[in-house]
Design a protein around this motif. Structure first.
Motif, PDB file in Angstrom:
ATOM      1  N   GLY A 155      39.320  40.310  14.939  1.00 55.95           N
ATOM      2  CA  GLY A 155      40.505  40.938  14.379  1.00 55.95           C
ATOM      3  C   GLY A 155      41.038  42.072  15.220  1.00 55.95           C
ATOM      4  O   GLY A 155      41.735  42.967  14.720  1.00 55.95           O
ATOM      5  N   HIS A 156      40.731  42.061  16.522  1.00 56.06           N
ATOM      6  CA  HIS A 156      41.122  43.168  17.395  1.00 56.06           C
ATOM      7  C   HIS A 156      41.365  42.636  18.801  1.00 56.06           C
ATOM      8  O   HIS A 156      40.770  41.630  19.206  1.00 56.06           O
ATOM      9  CB  HIS A 156      40.002  44.220  17.420  1.00 56.06           C
ATOM     10  CG  HIS A 156      40.409  45.561  17.941  1.00 56.06           C
ATOM     11  ND1 HIS A 156      40.415  45.863  19.284  1.00 56.06           N
ATOM     12  CD2 HIS A 156      40.823  46.674  17.299  1.00 56.06           C
ATOM     13  CE1 HIS A 156      40.809  47.110  19.440  1.00 56.06           C
ATOM     14  NE2 HIS A 156      41.070  47.636  18.248  1.00 56.06           N
ATOM     15  N   LYS A 157      42.225  43.301  19.554  1.00 56.91           N
ATOM     16  CA  LYS A 157      42.408  42.935  20.952  1.00 56.91           C
ATOM     17  C   LYS A 157      41.159  43.266  21.753  1.00 56.91           C
ATOM     18  O   LYS A 157      40.403  44.178  21.403  1.00 56.91           O
ATOM     19  CB  LYS A 157      43.615  43.671  21.552  1.00 56.91           C
ATOM     20  CG  LYS A 157      44.960  43.215  20.983  1.00 56.91           C
ATOM     21  CD  LYS A 157      46.112  43.928  21.679  1.00 56.91           C
ATOM     22  CE  LYS A 157      47.448  43.435  21.129  1.00 56.91           C
ATOM     23  NZ  LYS A 157      48.609  44.085  21.808  1.00 56.91           N
ATOM     24  N   SER A 162      31.725  51.655  32.877  1.00 58.15           N
ATOM     25  CA  SER A 162      32.620  50.664  32.286  1.00 58.15           C
ATOM     26  C   SER A 162      32.459  50.634  30.766  1.00 58.15           C
ATOM     27  O   SER A 162      31.422  51.024  30.225  1.00 58.15           O
ATOM     28  CB  SER A 162      32.368  49.268  32.869  1.00 58.15           C
ATOM     29  OG  SER A 162      31.064  48.807  32.574  1.00 58.15           O
ATOM     30  N   ARG A 163      33.525  50.183  30.114  1.00 64.42           N
ATOM     31  CA  ARG A 163      33.537  50.062  28.658  1.00 64.42           C
ATOM     32  C   ARG A 163      34.223  48.769  28.268  1.00 64.42           C
ATOM     33  O   ARG A 163      35.282  48.428  28.804  1.00 64.42           O
ATOM     34  CB  ARG A 163      34.255  51.246  28.009  1.00 64.42           C
ATOM     35  CG  ARG A 163      34.571  51.058  26.534  1.00 64.42           C
ATOM     36  CD  ARG A 163      35.181  52.296  25.907  1.00 64.42           C
ATOM     37  NE  ARG A 163      34.156  53.334  25.717  1.00 64.42           N
ATOM     38  CZ  ARG A 163      34.383  54.510  25.135  1.00 64.42           C
ATOM     39  NH1 ARG A 163      35.608  54.801  24.696  1.00 64.42           N
ATOM     40  NH2 ARG A 163      33.407  55.377  24.982  1.00 64.42           N
ATOM     41  N   GLY A 164      33.632  48.055  27.317  1.00 63.18           N
ATOM     42  CA  GLY A 164      34.259  46.884  26.725  1.00 63.18           C
ATOM     43  C   GLY A 164      34.546  47.142  25.260  1.00 63.18           C
ATOM     44  O   GLY A 164      33.679  47.637  24.534  1.00 63.18           O
ATOM     45  N   VAL A 165      35.767  46.828  24.822  1.00 63.85           N
ATOM     46  CA  VAL A 165      36.181  47.069  23.441  1.00 63.85           C
ATOM     47  C   VAL A 165      36.671  45.764  22.834  1.00 63.85           C
ATOM     48  O   VAL A 165      37.464  45.049  23.452  1.00 63.85           O
ATOM     49  CB  VAL A 165      37.309  48.122  23.364  1.00 63.85           C
ATOM     50  CG1 VAL A 165      37.784  48.298  21.926  1.00 63.85           C
ATOM     51  CG2 VAL A 165      36.836  49.452  23.945  1.00 63.85           C
ATOM     52  N   GLN A 166      36.201  45.449  21.606  1.00 65.44           N
ATOM     53  CA  GLN A 166      36.638  44.235  20.936  1.00 65.44           C
ATOM     54  C   GLN A 166      36.723  44.381  19.422  1.00 65.44           C
ATOM     55  O   GLN A 166      37.011  43.408  18.714  1.00 65.44           O
ATOM     56  CB  GLN A 166      35.721  43.053  21.265  1.00 65.44           C
ATOM     57  CG  GLN A 166      34.251  43.291  20.956  1.00 65.44           C
ATOM     58  CD  GLN A 166      33.572  44.075  22.027  1.00 65.44           C
ATOM     59  OE1 GLN A 166      33.661  43.727  23.198  1.00 65.44           O
ATOM     60  NE2 GLN A 166      32.893  45.149  21.652  1.00 65.44           N
ATOM     61  N   GLY A 167      36.510  45.582  18.903  1.00 68.20           N
ATOM     62  CA  GLY A 167      36.543  45.783  17.461  1.00 68.20           C
ATOM     63  C   GLY A 167      37.266  47.056  17.075  1.00 68.20           C
ATOM     64  O   GLY A 167      37.504  47.942  17.908  1.00 68.20           O
ATOM     65  N   PHE A 209      22.212  52.404  32.178  1.00 67.31           N
ATOM     66  CA  PHE A 209      22.162  52.849  30.784  1.00 67.31           C
ATOM     67  C   PHE A 209      23.251  52.122  30.004  1.00 67.31           C
ATOM     68  O   PHE A 209      24.407  52.079  30.440  1.00 67.31           O
ATOM     69  CB  PHE A 209      22.373  54.356  30.687  1.00 67.31           C
ATOM     70  CG  PHE A 209      22.539  54.836  29.267  1.00 67.31           C
ATOM     71  CD1 PHE A 209      21.446  54.901  28.420  1.00 67.31           C
ATOM     72  CD2 PHE A 209      23.788  55.212  28.778  1.00 67.31           C
ATOM     73  CE1 PHE A 209      21.595  55.336  27.104  1.00 67.31           C
ATOM     74  CE2 PHE A 209      23.946  55.646  27.472  1.00 67.31           C
ATOM     75  CZ  PHE A 209      22.844  55.710  26.634  1.00 67.31           C
ATOM     76  N   ASN A 210      22.872  51.546  28.873  1.00 66.04           N
ATOM     77  CA  ASN A 210      23.822  50.854  28.008  1.00 66.04           C
ATOM     78  C   ASN A 210      23.824  51.477  26.621  1.00 66.04           C
ATOM     79  O   ASN A 210      22.759  51.749  26.047  1.00 66.04           O
ATOM     80  CB  ASN A 210      23.477  49.361  27.878  1.00 66.04           C
ATOM     81  CG  ASN A 210      23.802  48.585  29.136  1.00 66.04           C
ATOM     82  OD1 ASN A 210      23.006  48.570  30.072  1.00 66.04           O
ATOM     83  ND2 ASN A 210      24.958  47.954  29.163  1.00 66.04           N
ATOM     84  N   ASP A 211      25.009  51.678  26.081  1.00 60.85           N
ATOM     85  CA  ASP A 211      25.173  52.218  24.733  1.00 60.85           C
ATOM     86  C   ASP A 211      25.992  51.224  23.918  1.00 60.85           C
ATOM     87  O   ASP A 211      27.164  50.985  24.216  1.00 60.85           O
ATOM     88  CB  ASP A 211      25.883  53.572  24.793  1.00 60.85           C
ATOM     89  CG  ASP A 211      25.978  54.243  23.434  1.00 60.85           C
ATOM     90  OD1 ASP A 211      25.112  53.969  22.581  1.00 60.85           O
ATOM     91  OD2 ASP A 211      26.922  55.024  23.217  1.00 60.85           O
ATOM     92  N   GLY A 212      25.363  50.653  22.887  1.00 55.69           N
ATOM     93  CA  GLY A 212      26.010  49.619  22.086  1.00 55.69           C
ATOM     94  C   GLY A 212      25.553  48.238  22.496  1.00 55.69           C
ATOM     95  O   GLY A 212      25.157  48.001  23.648  1.00 55.69           O
ATOM     96  N   PHE A 213      25.564  47.323  21.560  1.00 54.23           N
ATOM     97  CA  PHE A 213      25.127  45.946  21.807  1.00 54.23           C
ATOM     98  C   PHE A 213      26.099  45.013  21.097  1.00 54.23           C
ATOM     99  O   PHE A 213      26.127  44.936  19.866  1.00 54.23           O
ATOM    100  CB  PHE A 213      23.706  45.743  21.276  1.00 54.23           C
ATOM    101  CG  PHE A 213      23.188  44.339  21.439  1.00 54.23           C
ATOM    102  CD1 PHE A 213      22.716  43.891  22.661  1.00 54.23           C
ATOM    103  CD2 PHE A 213      23.176  43.467  20.361  1.00 54.23           C
ATOM    104  CE1 PHE A 213      22.228  42.598  22.806  1.00 54.23           C
ATOM    105  CE2 PHE A 213      22.693  42.177  20.492  1.00 54.23           C
ATOM    106  CZ  PHE A 213      22.220  41.739  21.725  1.00 54.23           C
ATOM    107  N   VAL A 214      26.950  44.333  21.880  1.00 57.52           N
ATOM    108  CA  VAL A 214      27.944  43.431  21.301  1.00 57.52           C
ATOM    109  C   VAL A 214      28.061  42.182  22.174  1.00 57.52           C
ATOM    110  O   VAL A 214      28.943  42.086  23.019  1.00 57.52           O
ATOM    111  CB  VAL A 214      29.329  44.092  21.166  1.00 57.52           C
ATOM    112  CG1 VAL A 214      30.254  43.207  20.319  1.00 57.52           C
ATOM    113  CG2 VAL A 214      29.239  45.482  20.569  1.00 57.52           C
ATOM    114  N   PRO A 215      27.177  41.200  22.013  1.00 61.82           N
ATOM    115  CA  PRO A 215      27.363  39.938  22.739  1.00 61.82           C
ATOM    116  C   PRO A 215      28.686  39.292  22.345  1.00 61.82           C
ATOM    117  O   PRO A 215      29.168  39.443  21.218  1.00 61.82           O
ATOM    118  CB  PRO A 215      26.173  39.094  22.268  1.00 61.82           C
ATOM    119  CG  PRO A 215      25.176  40.077  21.767  1.00 61.82           C
ATOM    120  CD  PRO A 215      25.973  41.208  21.189  1.00 61.82           C
ATOM    121  N   LEU A 216      29.281  38.578  23.262  1.00 60.85           N
ATOM    122  CA  LEU A 216      30.555  37.916  22.986  1.00 60.85           C
ATOM    123  C   LEU A 216      30.350  36.587  22.272  1.00 60.85           C
ATOM    124  O   LEU A 216      31.254  35.753  22.214  1.00 60.85           O
ATOM    125  CB  LEU A 216      31.337  37.727  24.287  1.00 60.85           C
ATOM    126  CG  LEU A 216      31.670  39.040  25.010  1.00 60.85           C
ATOM    127  CD1 LEU A 216      32.485  38.773  26.263  1.00 60.85           C
ATOM    128  CD2 LEU A 216      32.374  40.016  24.090  1.00 60.85           C
TER     129      LEU A 216
END
Length: 408
Positions: free
Chosen positions: A312-314, A340-345, A377-384
């Protein structure tokens, strides 16, 4: 007969038809040879991600490659990971089956063992790349004919070319300065075709322009269309322009558009050919690189034109990175930082975003061997895949990677 046998057979036939390479500009170049610099760029997955046809045509023009050029690479890593949430590890440039269900893991992997061949005839350049990997996607073969394409054109005669084949789609830049790990920009939007594409391009002194027609099928990565009917209705456009600045610096500006991406369905993984309602969801890309004698600074932003029905998000990805070339114990060395940052929600959701920071060092131990090390270092876990079901904003993980690349 396999695709590889057919393609190599065609290469052999073209060699016979060409005689001894009549019409080749550099008479001193051996008809069959290797080129280390050419192999490093054509097999590179970190920096030279798209634009491989341009690399080959320019190498042909300068005499860097001869009539038949071979090369290869062996790339292997040792990975040590630790997470604060059992079973949830970073997956950028690696796949879930390589991880354990615990909170820490150490394992070694052959990322790729690759060979390539380039045939240069009058007005024709053909390329094939076969590889073995231990990080193949589930269902894929460990040994694959990954790329094969033919380009028609000669930059000494015209800056225009036509290329046909299976290759990375010319969209975006997606370079990552870290030695091994991809940025979110690369992970989210690197477009690879499964079926042959048709690319028409222009390679000028300071400007590269490419338009690609893509068949309506699910690609290897990112490429998708609502109807898997094979019609050439998907497409990509990409532009890069270089500006020479004072002090020997150079600024490259780029942009692109891809009409059909995988972010087009409520099913967040390899949508089937029937049973789901899909719409066109394209993506646009903007990138800039400032380069000096010893350093590079880069920014890249990519975003879908519509929302991803699965979240429900770009979907968007931003990468900011830099590197500095120096020496370590008398050996050429490159120090890098990639953010880097990935956004999907939507803001506040468990699947909103992922952040990544990578400190990297790569040293040229010899002409053919590079050794590298990364801390990530990774912050957040959101597999596609199923992001709303498994996304977890509280996951933090630390990864140490040591690896080597042997190229000829």
């Amino acid at each position: 007969m396999s695709y590889f046998q057919k393609f190599t057979g065609a290469l052999a036939a073209l060699c016979l038809l060409s005689g001894a390479g009549a019409g080749w500009a550099d008479e001193a170049k051996p008809p069959v040879a290797t080129s280390l610099g050419y192999s490093e760029r054509m097999l590179d997955r970190q920096e030279d991600v798209s634009g491989k046809v341009g690399i080959a045509l320019r190498a042909r023009q300068t005499g860097e490659i001869g009539m038949l050029t071979f090369g290869g690479r062996l790339f292997a890593t040792i990975i040590a990971e630790r997470t604060n949430t059992a079973g949830k590890f970073p997956i950028l440039s690696r796949l879930p089956p390589t991880h354990t269900s615990g909170t820490s893991d150490v394992y070694s992997v052959v990322n790729e063992a690759t060979v390539h061949a380039t045939l240069a005839l009058p007005l024709v350049t053909a390329f094939a790349q076969a590889e073995y990997t231990e990080v193949e996607y589930p269902g894929q073969d460990a040994l694959q004919l990954r790329k094969y394409w033919v380009a028609f054109g000669d930059l000494d005669r015209s800056p225009f070319y036509l290329a046909v084949g299976r290759k990375t789609v010319n969209f975006g830049n997606f370079a990552t300065y870290a030695p091994f790990t991809h940025s979110h920009s690369n992970h989210y939007f690197w477009a690879q075709s499964k079926d042959p594409v048709i690319e028409v391009g222009y390679l000028g002194k300071n400007t590269d322009l490419a338009f690609t027609l893509i068949p309506g099928h699910r690609g290897l990565r990112v490429v998708d269309s609502p109807d898997n009917d094979g019609d050439y209705e998907n497409y990509a456009l990409n532009l890069a322009h270089r500006l020479d600045l004072t002090g020997g610096m150079q600024l490259q500006l780029g942009g692109g558009y891809l009409r059909g991406t995988i972010y087009d369905s409520a099913i967040a993984h390899h949508p089937p050919s029937a049973g789901t309602a899909r719409v066109w969801n394209g993506a646009y890309n903007l990138n800039a690189t400032l380069s000096g004698d010893r350093y590079d600074l880069m920014a890249e932003f990519t975003k879908t034109t519509g929302i991803w029905p699965a979240t429900g998000h770009k979907v968007s990805a931003l990468t900011l990175q830099g590197r500095y070339r120096s020496e370590l114990f008398g050996k050429p060395a490159t120090y890098s930082l990639s953010l880097s940052r990935g956004v999907q929600g939507a803001k506040g959701t468990a699947w909103e975003k992922m952040d990544q920071a990578v400190l990297g060092l790569e040293v040229d131990m010899s002409k053919h061997l590079k050794i590298g090390v990364e801390y990530m270092f990774n912050d957040g876990f959101v597999p596609l895949i199923m992001p709303k079901a498994v996304g977890d904003a509280g996951v933090q993980s630390h990864t140490l990677i040591i690896g080597a690349k042997l190229t000829f």
